[in-house]
Design an enzyme around this catalytic site. Sequence first.
Site, PDB file in Angstrom:
ATOM      1  CG  ASP A  89      27.710  30.970  77.407  1.00  0.00           C
ATOM      2  OD1 ASP A  89      27.811  31.270  76.201  1.00  0.00           O
ATOM      3  OD2 ASP A  89      27.583  31.810  78.308  1.00  0.00           O
ATOM      4  N   GLY A 100      26.782  34.120  80.367  1.00  0.00           N
ATOM      5  CA  GLY A 100      27.742  35.200  80.574  1.00  0.00           C
ATOM      6  C   GLY A 100      28.868  35.212  79.574  1.00  0.00           C
ATOM      7  N   GLY A 101      28.800  34.317  78.576  1.00  0.00           N
ATOM      8  CA  GLY A 101      29.818  34.332  77.521  1.00  0.00           C
ATOM      9  C   GLY A 101      29.908  35.698  76.849  1.00  0.00           C
ATOM     10  CD  GLU A 108      22.764  37.485  79.835  1.00  0.00           C
ATOM     11  OE1 GLU A 108      22.944  37.632  78.627  1.00  0.00           O
ATOM     12  OE2 GLU A 108      23.349  36.606  80.502  1.00  0.00           O
ATOM     13  CE  LYS A 126      25.861  27.935  72.562  1.00  0.00           C
ATOM     14  NZ  LYS A 126      25.053  29.115  72.729  1.00  0.00           N
TER      15      LYS A 126
HETATM   16  C1  5RP Z   1      25.498  36.508  77.250  1.00  0.00           C
HETATM   17  C2  5RP Z   1      24.946  35.141  77.420  1.00  0.00           C
HETATM   18  C3  5RP Z   1      24.478  34.434  76.187  1.00  0.00           C
HETATM   19  O1  5RP Z   1      23.166  34.023  76.376  1.00  0.00           O
HETATM   20  C4  5RP Z   1      25.329  33.232  75.942  1.00  0.00           C
HETATM   21  O2  5RP Z   1      26.679  33.639  75.899  1.00  0.00           O
HETATM   22  C5  5RP Z   1      24.942  32.541  74.626  1.00  0.00           C
HETATM   23  O3  5RP Z   1      25.308  33.352  73.558  1.00  0.00           O
HETATM   24  P1  5RP Z   1      25.077  32.973  72.055  1.00  0.00           P
HETATM   25  O4  5RP Z   1      23.598  33.007  71.813  1.00  0.00           O
HETATM   26  O5  5RP Z   1      25.810  34.058  71.292  1.00  0.00           O
HETATM   27  O6  5RP Z   1      25.658  31.603  71.792  1.00  0.00           O
HETATM   28  O7  5RP Z   1      24.846  34.607  78.487  1.00  0.00           O
HETATM   29  O8  5RP Z   1      25.962  37.029  78.457  1.00  0.00           O
END
Ligand code: 5RP
Length: 227
Positions: A89, A100-101, A108, A126
Amino acid sequence: MFTQSELKAQVAQAAVEFVLPRLQLSSVLGVGTGSTVDLFIDAIAVHKHLFNGAVSSSERSTRRMQKLGINVYDLNKVESMVWYVDGADEINSELEMIKGGGGALTREKIVASVAEHFLCIADDTKEVAVLGDFPLPIEVIPMARESVARQLRMLGGEPRLREGFTTDNGCQILDVAGLRIAQAKEFEEQINNMPGVVCCGLFALKGATTALIASQTGIVQRESPAA
Ligand code: 5RP
């Protein structure tokens, strides 16, 4: 101009090209969670005969990989793993991250802890100088939610319960806004020490080894200064 989705697809393809020459027929790959990782799974599935299989960090990624015919192993059956691939994120120049989004932070972090190297794949929205604009996800045991929230408020954060969301581990997530995380390793340790915290979405004590970042001008590869 590429859209963010197009940048995610480009970095997912670049990750396949990065990781494939580093895998052997016996290799098990650690696989993260999120929309960027979904695209990585789709792209690497074409080459599934070139490696043994994967350990997944979420039910979501497991379902996607199994549908595409990738062997998914229980982490308890896997002794070693060279590469873990996941999104973020936020990521800073030290390759410390907020993750963790998507709510999969605990699994993870567990899978990443077993891998020798962490490849972070992200688009350049990001990248940040200081972590904390993205609310920091913290997975908590439900009965500890309010006591952890009080401690986070004392650290200057504004915790908010992720309403209607239960993690793959049956726990809850507090998303903590208002933080400016300059000393990420120390902050991660401090949060890890709060009773009832299952996992903190800061990945600083063990950050990424390598990052592939997609921008309008191409993919840039960054290495951790700690590596
Ligand atoms: C999930 C995560 C993802 O890696 C993070 O949220 C990025 O997500 P995205 O690739 O959809 O932008 O940590 O828990």
